[in-house]
Design a protein around this motif. Sequence first.
Motif, PDB file in Angstrom:
ATOM      1  N   ALA A   1      10.075   6.543   5.610  1.00  0.00           N
ATOM      2  CA  ALA A   1      10.171   5.071   5.614  1.00  0.00           C
ATOM      3  C   ALA A   1       8.782   4.448   5.509  1.00  0.00           C
ATOM      4  CB  ALA A   1      10.879   4.582   6.877  1.00  0.00           C
ATOM      5  N   GLY A   2       7.745   5.266   5.835  1.00  0.00           N
ATOM      6  CA  GLY A   2       6.383   4.769   5.772  1.00  0.00           C
ATOM      7  C   GLY A   2       5.617   5.218   4.540  1.00  0.00           C
ATOM      8  N   ASN A   3       6.296   5.816   3.565  1.00  0.00           N
ATOM      9  CA  ASN A   3       5.609   6.238   2.327  1.00  0.00           C
ATOM     10  C   ASN A   3       4.918   5.063   1.659  1.00  0.00           C
ATOM     11  OD1 ASN A   3       6.389   8.812   2.717  1.00  0.00           O
ATOM     12  ND2 ASN A   3       7.990   8.832   1.143  1.00  0.00           N
ATOM     13  N   ARG A   4       5.559   3.898   1.741  1.00  0.00           N
ATOM     14  CA  ARG A   4       4.916   2.661   1.296  1.00  0.00           C
ATOM     15  C   ARG A   4       4.938   1.709   2.479  1.00  0.00           C
ATOM     16  NH1 ARG A   4       7.307   0.285  -3.964  1.00  0.00           N
ATOM     17  NH2 ARG A   4       9.301   0.586  -2.923  1.00  0.00           N
ATOM     18  N   PHE A   5       4.034   0.779   2.517  1.00  0.00           N
ATOM     19  CA  PHE A   5       4.009  -0.184   3.633  1.00  0.00           C
ATOM     20  C   PHE A   5       3.322  -1.456   3.174  1.00  0.00           C
ATOM     21  CE2 PHE A   5      -0.461   0.682   4.795  1.00  0.00           C
ATOM     22  CZ  PHE A   5      -0.643   1.931   4.214  1.00  0.00           C
TER      23      PHE A   5
ATOM     24  N   LEU B   1      -8.356  -3.692   5.065  1.00  0.00           N
ATOM     25  CA  LEU B   1      -8.507  -4.260   6.415  1.00  0.00           C
ATOM     26  C   LEU B   1      -9.986  -4.510   6.720  1.00  0.00           C
ATOM     27  CD1 LEU B   1      -5.820  -2.178   8.337  1.00  0.00           C
ATOM     28  CD2 LEU B   1      -5.769  -4.646   7.934  1.00  0.00           C
ATOM     29  N   ASN B   2     -10.853  -3.617   6.285  1.00  0.00           N
ATOM     30  CA  ASN B   2     -12.287  -3.810   6.522  1.00  0.00           C
ATOM     31  C   ASN B   2     -12.809  -5.036   5.784  1.00  0.00           C
ATOM     32  OD1 ASN B   2     -12.665  -1.755   8.351  1.00  0.00           O
ATOM     33  ND2 ASN B   2     -12.999  -0.214   6.753  1.00  0.00           N
TER      34      ASN B   2
ATOM     35  N   LYS C   1      -2.821   4.199  10.521  1.00  0.00           N
ATOM     36  CA  LYS C   1      -2.918   5.633  10.826  1.00  0.00           C
ATOM     37  C   LYS C   1      -1.564   6.165  11.322  1.00  0.00           C
ATOM     38  CE  LYS C   1      -5.099   8.631  14.242  1.00  0.00           C
ATOM     39  NZ  LYS C   1      -4.059   8.525  15.262  1.00  0.00           N
ATOM     40  N   ARG C   2      -0.920   5.380  12.173  1.00  0.00           N
ATOM     41  CA  ARG C   2       0.390   5.818  12.690  1.00  0.00           C
ATOM     42  C   ARG C   2       1.390   5.997  11.549  1.00  0.00           C
ATOM     43  NH1 ARG C   2       1.703   1.397  17.138  1.00  0.00           N
ATOM     44  NH2 ARG C   2       3.786   2.291  16.943  1.00  0.00           N
ATOM     45  N   ILE C   3       1.329   5.114  10.573  1.00  0.00           N
ATOM     46  CA  ILE C   3       2.277   5.198   9.457  1.00  0.00           C
ATOM     47  C   ILE C   3       1.909   6.351   8.520  1.00  0.00           C
ATOM     48  CG2 ILE C   3       3.054   4.008   7.346  1.00  0.00           C
ATOM     49  CD1 ILE C   3       3.011   1.389   8.925  1.00  0.00           C
TER      50      ILE C   3
ATOM     51  N   PHE D   1       0.829  -1.218   0.000  1.00  0.00           N
ATOM     52  CA  PHE D   1       0.000   0.000   0.000  1.00  0.00           C
ATOM     53  C   PHE D   1       0.855   1.255   0.000  1.00  0.00           C
ATOM     54  CE2 PHE D   1      -2.355  -3.387   1.987  1.00  0.00           C
ATOM     55  CZ  PHE D   1      -3.576  -3.322   1.331  1.00  0.00           C
ATOM     56  N   ASP D   2       0.221   2.376  -0.475  1.00  0.00           N
ATOM     57  CA  ASP D   2       0.901   3.661  -0.322  1.00  0.00           C
ATOM     58  C   ASP D   2      -0.049   4.732   0.201  1.00  0.00           C
ATOM     59  OD1 ASP D   2      -0.642   4.236  -2.474  1.00  0.00           O
ATOM     60  OD2 ASP D   2       1.013   4.554  -3.889  1.00  0.00           O
ATOM     61  N   ASN D   3      -1.232   4.309   0.681  1.00  0.00           N
ATOM     62  CA  ASN D   3      -2.117   5.310   1.282  1.00  0.00           C
ATOM     63  C   ASN D   3      -3.077   4.658   2.275  1.00  0.00           C
ATOM     64  OD1 ASN D   3      -4.962   4.930   0.033  1.00  0.00           O
ATOM     65  ND2 ASN D   3      -3.500   4.676  -1.667  1.00  0.00           N
ATOM     66  N   GLN D   4      -3.568   5.509   3.183  1.00  0.00           N
ATOM     67  CA  GLN D   4      -4.382   5.046   4.305  1.00  0.00           C
ATOM     68  C   GLN D   4      -5.718   4.475   3.831  1.00  0.00           C
ATOM     69  OE1 GLN D   4      -4.651   8.114   7.245  1.00  0.00           O
ATOM     70  NE2 GLN D   4      -5.847   6.902   8.690  1.00  0.00           N
ATOM     71  N   GLN D   5      -6.322   5.171   2.863  1.00  0.00           N
ATOM     72  CA  GLN D   5      -7.670   4.797   2.416  1.00  0.00           C
ATOM     73  C   GLN D   5      -7.714   3.366   1.871  1.00  0.00           C
ATOM     74  OE1 GLN D   5      -8.930   7.452  -0.653  1.00  0.00           O
ATOM     75  NE2 GLN D   5     -11.091   6.953  -0.396  1.00  0.00           N
ATOM     76  N   ASP D   6      -6.803   3.045   0.986  1.00  0.00           N
ATOM     77  CA  ASP D   6      -6.781   1.700   0.400  1.00  0.00           C
ATOM     78  C   ASP D   6      -6.500   0.648   1.466  1.00  0.00           C
ATOM     79  OD1 ASP D   6      -7.226   2.828  -2.012  1.00  0.00           O
ATOM     80  OD2 ASP D   6      -5.206   2.500  -2.828  1.00  0.00           O
TER      81      ASP D   6
END
Length: 428
Positions: free
Chosen positions: A179-183, A133-134, A168-170, A123-128
């Motif tokens: 370092a959290g731009n992608r995760f 996760l949902n 959210k923290r990332i 991933f690279d964003n919170q929304q996706d």
Amino acid sequence: MKVLVIGNGGREHALAWKLGQSRKVDKVYVAPGNAGTAVDAENVPIAATNFPELIRFAKAERVGLTVVGPELPLTLGIVDAFEKEGLRVFGPNRRAAQMEGSKIFCKKILRAGSVPTAAYSEFDNQQDAVAYLNRNSELPVVVKADGLAAGKGVIVCDNGAEAIDAVKRICADREFGDAGNRFIIEERLTGQEASVLAITDSKTIMTLQPAQDHKPAFDGDRGPNTGGMGAYSPAPLVDDETLHWIESHVLVPTVHTLNKNETPFRGVLYAGLMMQTGTKTPAKVLEYNARFGDPECQPLLMRLQTDLVDVFEAVIDQRLGLLPPLAFDQRPAVCVVMASKGYPGSSEKGFPITGIEDAESIPDVKVFHAGTALDKEGRVVTNGGRVLGVTALGETIAEAKRRAYEAVSKIHWQGVWYRKDISDKAIF
Ligand code: AMP
Ligand code: GLY
């Protein structure tokens, strides 16, 4: 030959101590080093990431071999910088060091090589990530920042709410910065962990004896994660048959895939494994590191009998296949980390340490320094969270443990603490 070790932790003290025993070596420098390397070698006050100064020093002193301990200079390209100047250096180059520097790069290599590892999504964003996760809320997951985050970028989650909070923290809090731009979000595995390290020149793999780290701060594997509160080798959990399986199903395909990817790896490839003993896949990769583990390096090098200079030079010249197998002392070794009050959070520095000589007067004990320094009066004082790695050999793991803790009991400073159960997992 003159050797330069880069770094200042317990791993680098162990490397400097071991390299200094080589018949080929007449001088070991450590940059920047600690109070222990000031005794077993000579410290050079240059930071591990100051490449121009390190190169200038290596040239001026005619250093014949440089060994890089920590991941940060490796991922920043220290090996490329030294090689460009014609200097001989042991470690992976910047591209190969992405095995540790980017969890996404590592996962792609593992997937391409069919190496057993946890299933994951990138991933690279919170929304996706939250939408994912949902959709998969019943799955236990681990959320990992892609880049280096001083060992803190991995969040093991107990439930969906924790996973959403980790994302959210990332993303929103940017706790790990760029370092959290992608995760990645990956399947949470269960089992016991083991470390299998191998030295490779990209053609031949020399597997070291298995080791086990103790990442949680407190006894019984409770409390926050740390860099490692102790280690031992061998790890009986990884018997010879399992070690062979790990070589052929994990290490060989990893090295092969790195070659195919045109990122050949030369250095220490450290597989952090979740053991699934008794199943068809007895080990899955949690992560790769591109260097020796700290503190695993300390018990491993206590046991290693082969001259490390021969091995490192053979890697640089890509003729590791011509060397005999690594020889290890059959006796186990146990390393107990002594830490400062507050670690793994912030800790005060500057407390005088006593008893190191007493501890080292016990046979087959070596006290490796990590966060130590010499004060103005020449006393050894604390200078970090993990302060010492007290390491002992013994006929059995129980004996090595007893000896290590006897040595630990001689050492004091204000606020010292340590785990009391290092190696208990190995004592059945
Ligand atoms: P890493 O930096 O990737 O080794 O992660 C640090 C620690 O997080 C590991 O030593 C494990 O204890 C834990 N961990 C990482 N990945 C997983 C996973 N997929 N399942 C369970 N625990 C994990
Ligand atoms: N001991 C774990 C590490 O070096 O990453």
